[in-house]
Write a protein that holds these residues in place. Structure first.
Motif, PDB file in Angstrom:
ATOM      1  N   ASP A  40      -0.408   4.012  -2.335  1.00 39.38           N
ATOM      2  CA  ASP A  40      -1.629   4.622  -1.817  1.00 39.38           C
ATOM      3  C   ASP A  40      -1.315   5.558  -0.651  1.00 39.38           C
ATOM      4  N   ALA A  81       0.014   8.703  -2.046  1.00 46.16           N
ATOM      5  CA  ALA A  81      -1.074   9.461  -2.666  1.00 46.16           C
ATOM      6  C   ALA A  81      -1.907  10.178  -1.605  1.00 46.16           C
ATOM      7  N   ARG A  85      -8.901  -0.277  -2.960  1.00 46.55           N
ATOM      8  CA  ARG A  85      -7.607  -0.984  -2.951  1.00 46.55           C
ATOM      9  C   ARG A  85      -7.158  -1.262  -1.518  1.00 46.55           C
ATOM     10  N   CYS A  86      -7.384  -0.319  -0.634  1.00 50.89           N
ATOM     11  CA  CYS A  86      -7.010  -0.514   0.769  1.00 50.89           C
ATOM     12  C   CYS A  86      -7.814  -1.651   1.405  1.00 50.89           C
ATOM     13  N   LEU A 145       0.813  -1.220   0.000  1.00 49.95           N
ATOM     14  CA  LEU A 145       0.000   0.000   0.000  1.00 49.95           C
ATOM     15  C   LEU A 145       0.851   1.276   0.000  1.00 49.95           C
ATOM     16  N   ALA A 180      -9.054   4.278  -4.440  1.00 47.12           N
ATOM     17  CA  ALA A 180      -7.990   4.118  -3.444  1.00 47.12           C
ATOM     18  C   ALA A 180      -8.530   3.399  -2.210  1.00 47.12           C
ATOM     19  N   HIS A 181      -9.721   3.769  -1.800  1.00 50.09           N
ATOM     20  CA  HIS A 181     -10.345   3.110  -0.650  1.00 50.09           C
ATOM     21  C   HIS A 181     -10.564   1.627  -0.943  1.00 50.09           C
TER      22      HIS A 181
END
Length: 54
Positions: free
Chosen positions: A17, A20, A47-48, A14, A44-45
């Motif tokens: 991210d 970012a 992916r987390c 991560l 992005a959320h």
């Protein structure tokens, strides 16, 4: 960070991210700065969340 710490951070799944989010946070402090589209934030959320279950 020293070189070892930077390499360890960069290897984290991560890391991109996190960078970012840090940039977004810094840019958000400028009231005249660019706005991020909601789909970018939601991606992005997602992916987390996905990384937590990987």
């Amino acid at each position: 960070m020293d070189e070892r710490e930077a390499a360890e951070f960069a290897a984290h799944p991560l890391a991109a991210d996190a960078v970012a989010v840090r940039r977004w946070d810094d840019e958000a402090k400028d009231p005249d700065g660019p706005l991020l589209p909601m789909p970018v934030l939601l991606a992005a959320h997602a992916r987390c969340i996905a990384a937590q279950w990987a």
